[in-house]
Design a protein around this motif. Structure first.
Motif, PDB file in Angstrom:
ATOM      1  N   GLY A   1       0.784  -1.228   0.000  1.00 53.86           N
ATOM      2  CA  GLY A   1       0.000   0.000   0.000  1.00 53.86           C
ATOM      3  C   GLY A   1       0.815   1.277   0.000  1.00 53.86           C
ATOM      4  O   GLY A   1       0.415   2.270  -0.604  1.00 53.86           O
ATOM      5  N   ARG A   2       1.926   1.268   0.682  1.00 54.71           N
ATOM      6  CA  ARG A   2       2.802   2.447   0.693  1.00 54.71           C
ATOM      7  C   ARG A   2       4.181   2.029   1.187  1.00 54.71           C
ATOM      8  O   ARG A   2       4.362   0.938   1.726  1.00 54.71           O
ATOM      9  N   ARG A   3       5.146   2.913   1.015  1.00 59.79           N
ATOM     10  CA  ARG A   3       6.502   2.659   1.485  1.00 59.79           C
ATOM     11  C   ARG A   3       6.591   3.083   2.944  1.00 59.79           C
ATOM     12  O   ARG A   3       6.409   4.257   3.269  1.00 59.79           O
ATOM     13  N   VAL A   4       6.883   2.140   3.818  1.00 59.25           N
ATOM     14  CA  VAL A   4       6.976   2.463   5.230  1.00 59.25           C
ATOM     15  C   VAL A   4       7.744   1.365   5.953  1.00 59.25           C
ATOM     16  O   VAL A   4       7.656   0.184   5.610  1.00 59.25           O
ATOM     17  N   THR A   5       8.538   1.761   6.927  1.00 54.64           N
ATOM     18  CA  THR A   5       9.174   0.824   7.851  1.00 54.64           C
ATOM     19  C   THR A   5       8.862   1.302   9.263  1.00 54.64           C
ATOM     20  O   THR A   5       9.096   2.474   9.585  1.00 54.64           O
TER      21      THR A   5
END
Length: 513
Positions: free
Chosen positions: A368-372
């Motif tokens: 869904g999105r770029r995230v860490t």
């Protein structure tokens, strides 16, 4: 007696080193193998310039590129300048560049060419004379893992790997470090035959991120969090690294590797170690490593694997407003490939602090999105004074450490909704790095390259940590290998339904960052 130093607190100015002050590397040179590759161009070369621009490199510094190109020193310097002007973080300053360029050299050679290493030795000797690099040399292997052995062997045969007269030699090795436990041990043996363990720096760029290091400050510098950082209060922990991009042109690297080997074995298990470790005696490298190794040694895959793991391949769909193809239709991949682009696993940390708390690790492409982020989700309060309608919109308290892209920390808790009734809903208390500090966080590679030049190994996994990580992951990979093709999930979603079912079996659900 007034004015006497006796009996008073030690003067911090007299301490051996004030840890609040930056350390500057001593005279040395950095040799980058694979200097024409994407990693060097986008990350390593800009990081070297940014270190110089911050005043953290010595006047006696040399930067040497080793590759097959038939370049002169001037050709290479022009190439480095174009890369640095495009990708630097701290602003391009001609005077800084001019000083750095004086120590830039290029050596033409292939990884298996003995004459190339002879030319490299001559170049480094010249830098020792011209730039006073003092015989101290670090070798950065920004190359495919299958080339590590041949480069190490030639560094040894040419004498470049041997330290003499107190001068140091160091080697930096990029991931993946092996593809399973046996290959990791074999590679460790090959590198260890040339360099001693304290000369080997296995780089995991996630450990250079400010928010990862802030886990230690958050936990151990604040009385607020550590008392509840355990199984008495924490229900479970979710560690997520999601990407919104696909494989692109990386078929040659990615096929047969997959999401678990590419991300979970190194990045996510290292994040787990920082979250779950006990307080070290000090922040000295050996103490930090000892606590991380204890945690990884106590970590095991939760059973049964058919219920506690999930994997998938992204299908076609929409990423934002753009149509994208599925993994099987990406150039270079076989439609029958069983390589996973999404992996989720459950592990148990068998220590007194964490007994009974599941750790959920997931990573994937085309999500869904770029995230860490790292999320500690706390147990529910009993809500004794409240009836169900007052708290029906209230979730579980959570402490979320955002590693990227919006670095910071969020605390989710319940608060009364304004009005005459008693209704409780979730609210967020947010700390954001970008607004709390005037100085931007350095890139991870800046910190890690500087640590290599300083001989500071705290943020680099050692041999034991790498092998402990593979011991955790190997049983899962063996199970998946016998299971055939992964599930398919739509591009732009948050993974296959099997991953939701994995948590749903215990009444939990994934966060949607």
């Amino acid at each position: 007696m007034a004015g006497s130093d006796s009996g008073g607190p030690a003067n911090p100015l007299r301490s051996e080193r004030d840890r609040r002050l930056p350390r500057i590397a001593g005279p040395c040179s950095l040799v980058i193998f694979g200097v024409t590759g994407d990693l060097a161009r986008r990350k390593l070369l800009p990081a070297v310039y940014d270190l110089a621009n911050r005043g953290l490199l010595p006047p006696g510094f040399g930067l040497v590129g080793f590759a097959r190109r038939d370049w002169s020193d001037e050709d290479f310097a022009a190439e480095v300048r174009s890369v640095v002007e495009k990708h630097n973080r701290t602003g391009f300053r001609p005077e800084v560049w001019d000083r750095l360029a004086e120590g830039i050299r290029f050596v033409t050679g292939t990884f298996d060419d003995p004459e190339g290493y002879t030319r490299l030795a001559e170049t480094l000797s010249g830098l020792d004379t011209d730039r006073a690099t003092a015989g101290n040399h670090a070798f950065y292997l920004a190359i495919p893992p299958n080339a590590f052995p041949v480069v190490c062997e030639h560094l040894s045969a040419s004498g470049l790997a041997q330290d003499t007269n107190g001068h140091w030699r160091r080697v930096v090795i990029e991931k993946p470090f092996g593809h399973d436990l046996d290959s990791a041990k074999e590679l460790n043996d090959i590198v260890g035959a040339v360099f001693s363990e304290d000369e080997v720096f296995r780089i995991d760029h996630y450990l250079g991120k400010e928010t990862v290091q802030n886990i230690l400050a958050l936990r151990f510098a604040n009385q607020l969090f550590e008392p509840i950082w355990n199984s008495n209060y924490v229900d479970h922990v979710q560690i997520t690294m999601a990407e919104d991009i696909g494989i692109g042109g990386r078929a040659g690297y990615y096929d047969g590797i997959g999401a678990a080997r590419d991300v979970i074995q190194n990045h996510l298990l290292q994040l787990l170690a920082f979250v779950a470790m006990e307080e070290p005696i000090s922040f000295e490298p050996e103490q930090l490593r000892a606590e991380r190794i204890k945690v990884l040694s106590a970590t095991r895959p939760a059973q049964p694997l058919d219920e506690t793991t999930a994997r998938g391949q992204y299908g076609g769909g929409w990423q934002g407003s753009e149509p994208v193809v599925g993994f099987a239709d990406e150039p270079g991949f076989s439609p029958g490939s069983t390589t996973e682009t999404y992996a989720a696993i459950t592990v148990d940390v068998g220590t007194r602090r964490w007994g009974g708390v599941p750790f959920y690790l997931r990573t994937g492409k085309r999500l869904g999105r770029r995230v860490t982020e790292i999320a500690l989700v706390f147990k529910r309060a009993p809500h004794l004074p409240f009836d169900q309608t007052m708290t029906e919109e209230l979730g579980q308290n959570a402490l979320v450490i955002r590693v990227q892209p919006d670095e910071g920390v969020t605390l989710r808790f319940g608060s009364k909704v304004p009005g005459s009734g008693m209704e409780v809903r979730d609210v967020n208390m947010d700390f954001d790095y970008g607004s709390a500090f005037t100085e931007a966080s350095p890139e991870a590679y800046e910190r890690l390259i500087l640590d290599v030049l300083l001989g500071e190994p705290s943020l680099f996994p050692d041999r034991e940590e790498v092998e402990a990580s593979w011991r955790i992951l190997d049983p899962i990979l063996e199970y998946w290998a016998a299971e055939g093709k992964p599930d398919t999930y739509p591009a732009g979603s948050w993974g296959p339904t099997s991953a939701d079912e994995m948590l749903g079996r215990t009444g939990r659900e994934w966060r949607r960052p």
